[in-house]
Design an enzyme around this catalytic site. Structure first.
Site, short mmCIF file in Angstrom:
data_model
loop_
_atom_site.label_atom_id
_atom_site.label_comp_id
_atom_site.label_asym_id
_atom_site.label_seq_id
_atom_site.Cartn_x
_atom_site.Cartn_y
_atom_site.Cartn_z
N GLY A 26 3.89 34.11 -9.69
CA GLY A 26 4.59 33.38 -10.38
C GLY A 26 6.02 33.29 -10.52
O GLY A 26 6.71 32.60 -10.86
N LEU A 27 6.75 34.50 -9.86
CA LEU A 27 7.89 34.33 -9.79
C LEU A 27 8.59 34.21 -8.33
O LEU A 27 9.62 34.66 -8.19
CB LEU A 27 8.18 35.89 -10.55
CG LEU A 27 7.96 36.14 -11.89
CD1 LEU A 27 8.47 37.55 -12.25
CD2 LEU A 27 8.45 35.22 -12.89
N SER A 28 7.95 33.85 -7.43
CA SER A 28 8.11 33.78 -6.09
C SER A 28 8.61 35.03 -5.43
O SER A 28 9.70 35.10 -4.80
CB SER A 28 9.48 32.50 -5.91
OG SER A 28 8.71 31.38 -6.03
N SER A 29 7.98 35.92 -5.49
CA SER A 29 8.09 37.50 -4.99
C SER A 29 8.15 37.10 -3.27
O SER A 29 9.02 37.84 -2.80
CB SER A 29 7.17 38.38 -5.42
OG SER A 29 5.93 38.04 -5.35
N SER A 30 7.32 36.27 -2.92
CA SER A 30 7.34 36.01 -1.44
C SER A 30 8.69 35.36 -0.98
O SER A 30 9.04 36.00 -0.03
CB SER A 30 6.31 35.22 -1.30
OG SER A 30 6.33 33.90 -1.68
N ALA A 31 9.27 34.29 -1.54
CA ALA A 31 10.59 34.12 -1.32
C ALA A 31 11.56 35.06 -1.38
O ALA A 31 12.53 35.26 -0.57
CB ALA A 31 10.80 32.88 -2.23
N ALA A 32 11.49 35.85 -2.50
CA ALA A 32 12.47 37.02 -2.47
C ALA A 32 12.68 37.87 -1.65
O ALA A 32 13.44 38.21 -0.92
CB ALA A 32 12.32 37.65 -3.96
N ASP A 40 12.70 27.66 -4.36
CA ASP A 40 12.40 29.07 -4.66
C ASP A 40 13.54 29.80 -3.90
O ASP A 40 14.26 30.67 -4.57
CB ASP A 40 11.11 30.00 -4.15
CG ASP A 40 9.94 29.03 -4.82
OD1 ASP A 40 10.07 28.84 -6.07
OD2 ASP A 40 8.86 29.34 -4.38
#
Length: 380
Positions: free
Chosen positions: A108-114, A156
């Site tokens: 839910g916090l866009s760890s993949s995009a980070a 994101d």
């Protein structure tokens, strides 16, 4: 991590308004937050990339100067995706070795995009490529769409690369124009609550890509009913169709498609109102619009697990909560809330008690975190 010459911090993001509309070229808002992903690395003289993770099992190794193979459904896919998108534009010759670590649970916090933003910045650094922040956004987004296979918009990556601690990012996903709206001097203080449901993996595969197709189908319906030329699916967006066309055609199309379009048009209006509220320091109105956004996510966009809906309904009633909604695609993961810092302890206590009374099975995995807006991804 003193063994490494370089250190990138790539923040997670939250989106208080502008839910599920970036892929239809809508309007969105967001913050980078002061938790995220840390990547420590050294540049190699050869083409090898070697990575380990403090969060996930196994190591990753590949060469930057060879074509990307198919996905391996492993955390290393994100580094390979960054290589894939960069190689479309630049020649890569130098690899790196490094360690990556995330600071919050995934969901839910866009760890993949980070993570993607961090890898794009690191591989660019290793190969003497200078990228402007918005170039990083586009390259990381392309990696996620074309290599990872998630049909996202730019939201994101934009929050992660462009966010500022003293303002709200406002992005038009059609023109890609953005601005940072500074906090109004009279706006009351706030922090961001992140409430993890404890549901660590969705019991159903996320319907994210399906919802994107439903939005495009709604757009196709409207064009067909009004005898306008159709474009191919990949070039069809709700943003290109005026709301008046929707009002004329909504009764004719299947209800599920009309609900998806209703979410888009109402969210477009909410973001415009929210930006005005933010500019004038009206945090109460901004928060209310965020709550309204979540209502539309539940009823029109039809996402949200029973767990997330329960958190949302509890937090709506608590004093000190200005507003909030599901974070991310809204099928698992977390809710976010803008809160008065004076009420944090009470909010955490009441939310935890009431949620676990409904879902005692998450006693070990439900978590509350308090974060603040922060600057975007950067070398530390």
């Amino acid at each position: 991590m003193s063994d490494f010459q370089y250190h990138i911090f790539s923040p997670y993001r939250v989106c208080p308004l502008g839910a599920h509309v970036d892929h239809q070229h809508g309007l969105v808002t967001g913050f980078a937050i002061d938790k995220g992903v840390d990547l420590w690395f050294n540049i190699r003289e050869d083409s090898l990339v070697q990575l380990s993770s403090r969060t996930f099992e196994g190591d990753v190794a590949f060469h930057v100067n060879t074509p990307s193979q198919v996905r391996e459904h492993h955390w290393g896919d994100y580094a390979r995706g960054a290589k894939y998108a960069l190689r479309k534009r630049f020649e890569l010759t130098k690899g790196m070795e490094g360690i990556i670590q995330g600071s919050l649970p995934v969901g839910g916090l866009s760890s993949s995009a980070a993570v993607l933003v961090a890898y794009v910045m690191a591989l660019a650094k290793a190969n003497d490529i200078t990228l402007q922040p918005f170039e990083v956004v586009k390259i990381a987004s392309e990696a996620e769409r074309e290599y990872i296979g998630l049909n996202n918009g730019l939201l994101d990556q934009a929050c992660i690369a462009l966010g500022r601690k003293d303002g709200l990012l406002f992005l038009d996903c059609d023109s890609n124009e953005y601005r940072i709206i500074k906090r109004h001097p009279e706006m009351p203080p706030f922090e961001l609550g992140i409430f993890f449901s404890g549901l660590t993996r969705s019991l159903v595969n996320s319907d994210y890509n399906l919802r994107v197709s439903e939005c495009k189908t709604a757009a196709w319906n409207m064009l067909a009913y009004t005898d306008q030329p159709l474009k191919t699916f990949d070039k069809t967006f709700l943003r290109d169709i005026p709301k008046t066309t929707f009002e004329k055609t909504r009764i004719a199309m299947p209800a599920r498609f009309a609900r998806r379009a209703e979410h888009f048009y109402s969210e477009y209006r909410r973001v415009r109102q929210g930006v005005t509220a933010w500019e004038t320091g009206n945090l109460k109105l901004f928060g209310k619009l965020s709550f309204d956004s979540c209502e539309s996510s539940i009823h029109n966009y039809e996402c949200g697990s029973p767990e997330l809906i329960a958190i949302y309904e509890i937090m709506r009633q608590l004093p000190g909560v200005y507003g909030g909604r599901f974070s991310g695609a809204g099928f698992k993961g977390a809710c976010i809330a803008l809160v008065d810092p004076d009420h944090k302890a009470e909010i955490e206590q009441k939310l935890t008690e009431q949620y676990l009374a409904q879902f005692p099975e998450y006693e070990k995995t439900f978590q509350v975190f308090w974060v603040k807006p922060d600057n975007g991804a950067r070398f530390v």
